[in-house]
Design a protein around this motif. Sequence first.
Motif, short mmCIF file in Angstrom:
data_model
loop_
_atom_site.label_atom_id
_atom_site.label_comp_id
_atom_site.label_asym_id
_atom_site.label_seq_id
_atom_site.Cartn_x
_atom_site.Cartn_y
_atom_site.Cartn_z
N VAL A 258 50.30 33.11 102.17
CA VAL A 258 50.48 34.50 101.77
C VAL A 258 49.09 35.08 101.50
O VAL A 258 48.30 34.50 100.76
CB VAL A 258 51.35 34.62 100.51
N ALA A 259 48.82 36.21 102.13
CA ALA A 259 47.49 36.82 102.01
C ALA A 259 47.61 38.33 101.94
O ALA A 259 48.66 38.92 102.23
CB ALA A 259 46.60 36.42 103.19
N SER A 260 46.53 38.96 101.53
CA SER A 260 46.47 40.42 101.50
C SER A 260 46.14 40.94 102.90
O SER A 260 45.85 40.16 103.81
CB SER A 260 45.41 40.89 100.50
N ALA A 261 46.16 42.26 103.06
CA ALA A 261 45.89 42.86 104.36
C ALA A 261 44.50 42.50 104.87
O ALA A 261 44.29 42.39 106.08
CB ALA A 261 46.05 44.37 104.28
N ASP A 262 43.55 42.28 103.96
CA ASP A 262 42.19 41.93 104.38
C ASP A 262 41.98 40.41 104.46
O ASP A 262 40.85 39.94 104.58
CB ASP A 262 41.16 42.57 103.46
N GLY A 263 43.07 39.66 104.36
CA GLY A 263 42.98 38.22 104.58
C GLY A 263 42.70 37.38 103.35
O GLY A 263 42.59 36.15 103.46
N LYS A 264 42.62 37.98 102.17
CA LYS A 264 42.36 37.20 100.97
C LYS A 264 43.61 36.46 100.51
O LYS A 264 44.72 37.01 100.54
CB LYS A 264 41.86 38.11 99.84
N SER A 265 43.42 35.23 100.10
CA SER A 265 44.56 34.42 99.66
C SER A 265 45.20 35.02 98.41
O SER A 265 44.50 35.54 97.54
CB SER A 265 44.10 33.00 99.34
N ILE A 266 46.52 34.94 98.34
CA ILE A 266 47.26 35.44 97.18
C ILE A 266 47.90 34.25 96.46
O ILE A 266 48.77 33.58 97.01
CB ILE A 266 48.33 36.46 97.59
N GLU A 267 47.43 34.01 95.26
CA GLU A 267 47.96 32.93 94.44
C GLU A 267 49.14 33.44 93.60
O GLU A 267 49.25 34.64 93.33
CB GLU A 267 46.86 32.40 93.52
N HIS A 268 50.02 32.53 93.23
CA HIS A 268 51.16 32.82 92.35
C HIS A 268 52.19 33.74 93.00
O HIS A 268 52.97 34.41 92.29
CB HIS A 268 50.70 33.43 91.02
N ALA A 269 52.21 33.79 94.33
CA ALA A 269 53.33 34.45 95.01
C ALA A 269 54.48 33.46 95.07
O ALA A 269 54.27 32.25 95.13
CB ALA A 269 52.92 34.90 96.41
N ILE A 270 55.71 33.96 95.05
CA ILE A 270 56.89 33.11 95.16
C ILE A 270 57.50 33.33 96.54
O ILE A 270 57.81 34.47 96.91
CB ILE A 270 57.94 33.44 94.08
N VAL A 271 57.63 32.26 97.30
CA VAL A 271 58.26 32.31 98.62
C VAL A 271 59.58 31.56 98.51
O VAL A 271 59.61 30.41 98.03
CB VAL A 271 57.36 31.67 99.69
N PHE A 272 60.67 32.21 98.91
CA PHE A 272 61.97 31.57 98.72
C PHE A 272 62.94 31.90 99.85
O PHE A 272 62.75 32.87 100.60
CB PHE A 272 62.58 31.99 97.37
N VAL A 273 63.96 31.06 99.97
CA VAL A 273 65.03 31.28 100.95
C VAL A 273 66.01 32.28 100.35
O VAL A 273 66.64 32.02 99.32
CB VAL A 273 65.75 29.96 101.29
N GLN A 274 66.14 33.42 101.01
CA GLN A 274 67.07 34.44 100.53
C GLN A 274 68.50 34.18 101.02
O GLN A 274 69.47 34.41 100.32
CB GLN A 274 66.62 35.82 100.99
N SER A 275 68.60 33.70 102.25
CA SER A 275 69.91 33.34 102.81
C SER A 275 69.71 32.26 103.88
O SER A 275 68.63 32.15 104.45
CB SER A 275 70.59 34.58 103.40
N PRO A 276 70.72 31.43 104.11
CA PRO A 276 72.03 31.45 103.44
C PRO A 276 71.91 30.98 102.00
O PRO A 276 70.99 30.25 101.64
CB PRO A 276 72.86 30.49 104.28
N VAL A 277 72.87 31.42 101.18
CA VAL A 277 72.87 31.08 99.76
C VAL A 277 73.77 29.87 99.54
O VAL A 277 74.91 29.85 99.98
CB VAL A 277 73.37 32.27 98.91
N GLU A 278 73.24 28.88 98.86
CA GLU A 278 74.03 27.70 98.53
C GLU A 278 75.00 28.04 97.39
O GLU A 278 74.79 29.00 96.65
CB GLU A 278 73.11 26.56 98.09
N PRO A 279 76.06 27.25 97.23
CA PRO A 279 76.95 27.44 96.09
C PRO A 279 76.17 27.37 94.78
O PRO A 279 75.21 26.61 94.66
CB PRO A 279 77.95 26.28 96.20
#
Length: 218
Positions: A32-53
């Motif tokens: 995950v980076a900004s538009a100018d290519g700088k790394s972004i720390e503390h971003a959360i990347v997650f699976v939105q779907s499919p959703v488990e029970p």
Amino acid sequence: MGIKPPHRLLYVALLLGGGTSCAADAVISGRVASADGKSIEHAIVFVQSPVEPSPAIATSPAVMDQVNKTFVPGLLPIVAGTQVKFPNRDNIRHHVYSFSRAKNFELPLYKGEEAPPVLFDKPGVVKIGCNIHDWMSAIILVVPNRHYATTDADGKFTLADLPPGTYTIVAWHAQSRDKTDATTKQVVLSAASVDIDFKLSLMPVKSRPAVRGARWEQ
């Protein structure tokens, strides 16, 4: 020369076993980076779907502490269906609350760890505050399932233990200008790992006021 039946069965089993192993080793990773290519720390990347029970309520709740009139951690990602405890390690009272759509609650003035845990059963962003100390703030990000990761200092993340399938992946950051719908990516995961990158536009960091005496110390 043909393969005899017992060996043929073993051969097929090995093929199936090998395929399962490859699928189990497949991961979704990226940066995950900004538009100018700088790394972004503390971003959360997650699976939105499919959703488990929805999982059963965890026997050990997550914890958002209060130390030196500060919520610790300031960002807490959890899975929907998780309880959160808000212990107070200060020698004064706090009044924790949220008016967020995903969770609306109040824990009236209290000291110590006697406040009951709060169940977060809906995905969404929950902004936490203290009704006594206005500068205290934090965020609980409630994600739909256990497949999420926090980016490191290089902006990198890995989502493992995913079976083959088609997934919608989202990147979120507390300072992001982008709505989650604008950051979604469709990923087809098979036996091979997949690498994806996200670009986020972040708002400037707001300076936090210096910790000062409460307007009503108790």
